[in-house]
Structure formats: structure tokens, C-alpha cells
Design a protein around this motif. Structure first.
Motif, short mmCIF file in Angstrom:
data_model
loop_
_atom_site.label_atom_id
_atom_site.label_comp_id
_atom_site.label_asym_id
_atom_site.label_seq_id
_atom_site.Cartn_x
_atom_site.Cartn_y
_atom_site.Cartn_z
N VAL A 62 0.85 -1.19 0.00
CA VAL A 62 0.00 0.00 0.00
C VAL A 62 0.89 1.24 0.00
CG1 VAL A 62 -1.87 -1.16 1.27
CG2 VAL A 62 -0.24 0.26 2.51
N ALA A 63 0.31 2.34 -0.43
CA ALA A 63 0.99 3.63 -0.38
C ALA A 63 0.07 4.61 0.33
CB ALA A 63 1.31 4.13 -1.78
N SER A 64 0.66 5.55 1.04
CA SER A 64 -0.15 6.56 1.72
C SER A 64 0.06 7.91 1.04
CB SER A 64 0.22 6.65 3.20
OG SER A 64 1.55 7.07 3.36
N PHE A 65 -0.94 8.76 1.18
CA PHE A 65 -0.86 10.12 0.66
C PHE A 65 -1.81 10.99 1.47
CE2 PHE A 65 -4.15 7.94 -1.66
CZ PHE A 65 -5.17 8.86 -1.79
N TRP A 66 -1.50 12.27 1.50
CA TRP A 66 -2.37 13.21 2.21
C TRP A 66 -3.43 13.73 1.26
CZ3 TRP A 66 -2.49 13.58 7.28
CH2 TRP A 66 -1.37 13.17 8.01
N GLY A 67 -4.64 13.82 1.77
CA GLY A 67 -5.76 14.35 1.01
C GLY A 67 -6.64 15.19 1.91
N THR A 68 -7.60 15.82 1.32
CA THR A 68 -8.53 16.66 2.07
C THR A 68 -9.91 16.01 2.05
OG1 THR A 68 -7.29 18.62 1.40
CG2 THR A 68 -9.50 18.99 2.28
N ALA A 69 -10.47 15.84 3.23
CA ALA A 69 -11.79 15.25 3.36
C ALA A 69 -12.86 16.26 2.96
CB ALA A 69 -12.02 14.79 4.80
N GLU A 70 -14.09 15.78 2.86
CA GLU A 70 -15.21 16.65 2.48
C GLU A 70 -15.39 17.80 3.45
OE1 GLU A 70 -18.46 13.93 2.27
OE2 GLU A 70 -17.63 12.90 0.53
N ASN A 71 -15.02 17.58 4.72
CA ASN A 71 -15.16 18.65 5.71
C ASN A 71 -13.97 19.60 5.73
OD1 ASN A 71 -13.17 17.16 6.94
ND2 ASN A 71 -14.38 16.57 8.73
N GLY A 72 -13.02 19.42 4.80
CA GLY A 72 -11.86 20.29 4.70
C GLY A 72 -10.68 19.86 5.54
N ARG A 73 -10.85 18.81 6.30
CA ARG A 73 -9.79 18.33 7.18
C ARG A 73 -8.79 17.46 6.39
NH1 ARG A 73 -10.76 14.29 12.26
NH2 ARG A 73 -8.62 14.28 12.97
N ARG A 74 -7.50 17.64 6.69
CA ARG A 74 -6.48 16.81 6.05
C ARG A 74 -6.50 15.41 6.66
NH1 ARG A 74 -1.46 18.36 3.64
NH2 ARG A 74 -0.52 16.92 5.09
N ARG A 75 -6.41 14.41 5.78
CA ARG A 75 -6.39 13.02 6.23
C ARG A 75 -5.33 12.27 5.44
NH1 ARG A 75 -12.71 12.14 6.49
NH2 ARG A 75 -12.98 12.53 8.69
N LYS A 76 -4.79 11.25 6.09
CA LYS A 76 -3.85 10.36 5.42
C LYS A 76 -4.65 9.21 4.83
CE LYS A 76 0.76 8.60 6.07
NZ LYS A 76 1.81 8.31 7.06
N TYR A 77 -4.57 9.08 3.52
CA TYR A 77 -5.29 8.02 2.80
C TYR A 77 -4.31 6.92 2.42
CZ TYR A 77 -9.34 11.05 2.29
OH TYR A 77 -10.45 11.83 2.54
N TYR A 78 -4.87 5.75 2.19
CA TYR A 78 -4.08 4.58 1.79
C TYR A 78 -4.64 4.03 0.49
CZ TYR A 78 -2.22 5.05 6.42
OH TYR A 78 -1.60 5.56 7.52
N ARG A 79 -3.72 3.60 -0.37
CA ARG A 79 -4.07 3.07 -1.70
C ARG A 79 -3.40 1.73 -1.89
NH1 ARG A 79 -2.85 7.37 -5.53
NH2 ARG A 79 -5.04 7.84 -5.18
N LEU A 80 -4.13 0.79 -2.44
CA LEU A 80 -3.59 -0.54 -2.74
C LEU A 80 -2.70 -0.46 -3.98
CD1 LEU A 80 -3.68 -3.55 -1.91
CD2 LEU A 80 -5.58 -3.80 -3.51
N LEU A 81 -1.50 -1.00 -3.90
CA LEU A 81 -0.58 -1.05 -5.03
C LEU A 81 -0.69 -2.41 -5.73
CD1 LEU A 81 2.53 0.58 -3.29
CD2 LEU A 81 0.88 1.67 -4.82
N ASP A 82 -0.09 -2.52 -6.90
CA ASP A 82 -0.15 -3.77 -7.66
C ASP A 82 0.38 -4.95 -6.86
OD1 ASP A 82 -1.32 -2.50 -9.82
OD2 ASP A 82 0.57 -2.25 -10.91
N ALA A 83 1.47 -4.75 -6.14
CA ALA A 83 2.04 -5.83 -5.32
C ALA A 83 1.07 -6.22 -4.21
CB ALA A 83 3.38 -5.42 -4.73
N GLY A 84 0.33 -5.26 -3.68
CA GLY A 84 -0.68 -5.54 -2.66
C GLY A 84 -1.85 -6.31 -3.23
N ARG A 85 -2.21 -6.00 -4.46
CA ARG A 85 -3.30 -6.73 -5.13
C ARG A 85 -2.88 -8.18 -5.37
NH1 ARG A 85 -7.41 -4.23 -6.80
NH2 ARG A 85 -6.32 -2.24 -7.01
N ALA A 86 -1.64 -8.40 -5.75
CA ALA A 86 -1.12 -9.75 -5.94
C ALA A 86 -1.10 -10.51 -4.61
CB ALA A 86 0.27 -9.71 -6.56
N GLU A 87 -0.68 -9.83 -3.55
CA GLU A 87 -0.67 -10.45 -2.22
C GLU A 87 -2.08 -10.80 -1.77
OE1 GLU A 87 0.53 -12.07 1.36
OE2 GLU A 87 1.69 -11.64 -0.44
N LEU A 88 -3.02 -9.91 -2.03
CA LEU A 88 -4.41 -10.17 -1.68
C LEU A 88 -4.93 -11.42 -2.40
CD1 LEU A 88 -7.12 -9.53 -0.35
CD2 LEU A 88 -7.53 -7.87 -2.20
N ASP A 89 -4.63 -11.52 -3.69
CA ASP A 89 -5.04 -12.72 -4.44
C ASP A 89 -4.46 -13.98 -3.82
OD1 ASP A 89 -6.48 -11.15 -6.21
OD2 ASP A 89 -4.92 -11.16 -7.76
#
Length: 115
Positions: A62-89
Motif C-alpha cells: 500500500v501507499a499513503s498520501f495526504w488528502g482533504t476530506a469533504e469537511n476540509g480536514r487533512r487526512r492520510k489516505y491509503y491506496r492498494l498497489l499492484d504488489a498488494g493486489r497480488a498479495e491479496l489474491d
């Protein structure tokens, strides 16, 4: 019935990867999704989730990145990477194999006698 800590630990990685396979998410939303999926049986805390997410990042699943929520608050988000998708399988395959073995054993009589 409360789930054992061992079961919760063993299932945490495939659950997180599976949740992220549906789209980017942040910690609280992952915790809430697990709670909802389990019908309230699994109640994760921040102190359990974030070390796992950090480990998944170190493994480059997974990779993390900072984003802004609907309420304007900064949040750290997580995204599944290709290697994570392979591990999940791979992990889904392991869990399916285990489930099949347990289902096969449901009706098997013990090999020993208690008399």
C-alpha cells in the motif's frame, strides 16, 4: 462470541487489502468498515490498525498520501498497489484452501476411540 486475538491478527492483512481493493481509504473509515462487515464482532482501534498499515507500506503493498476530506480536514489516505493486489489474491487463495479443508472435516469422525 469474541474472536481470538490470533484470529484477528491473522485476518487483519487480508481484510485491509480487500477493503483497499475497493478504493482509497483512511484509517477511521477502514476501522468502521471492518466493524460493519463483522456485524460489530471486530472492533479495531487506531493502535492496532496503524502499525499494520505501516508494515503494509514497508512491504510496498500500500501507499499513503495526504488528502482533504469533504469537511476540509487533512487526512492520510491509503491506496492498494499492484504488489498488494497480488498479495491479496494469494491470501484469498490461502483462506479459500483453509475453508475448504475445514468444510471437508466437518463430518469426519475422529480416528481414535475414547473408550
Amino acid at each position: 462470541m469474541a474472536l481470538s486475538k490470533d484470529f484477528v491478527a491473522a485476518s487483519s492483512t487480508p481484510l485491509i487489502l480487500s477493503i483497499l481493493s475497493h478504493g482509497d481509504s483512511y484509517g477511521y473509515a477502514i476501522i468502521a468498515r471492518v466493524h460493519a462487515l463483522s456485524g460489530g464482532t471486530l472492533q479495531w482501534a487506531d493502535g492496532m490498525l496503524y502499525p499494520i498499515l505501516h508494515r503494509l507500506e514497508e512491504r510496498e503493498w500500500v501507499a499513503s498520501f495526504w488528502g482533504t476530506a469533504e469537511n476540509g480536514r487533512r487526512r492520510k489516505y491509503y491506496r492498494l498497489l499492484d504488489a498488494g493486489r497480488a498479495e491479496l489474491d494469494q491470501q484469498r487463495g490461502h483462506w479459500a484452501q483453509l475453508t475448504a479443508m475445514l468444510d471437508t472435516l466437518k463430518g469426519v469422525q475422529p480416528c481414535f476411540s475414547s473408550t
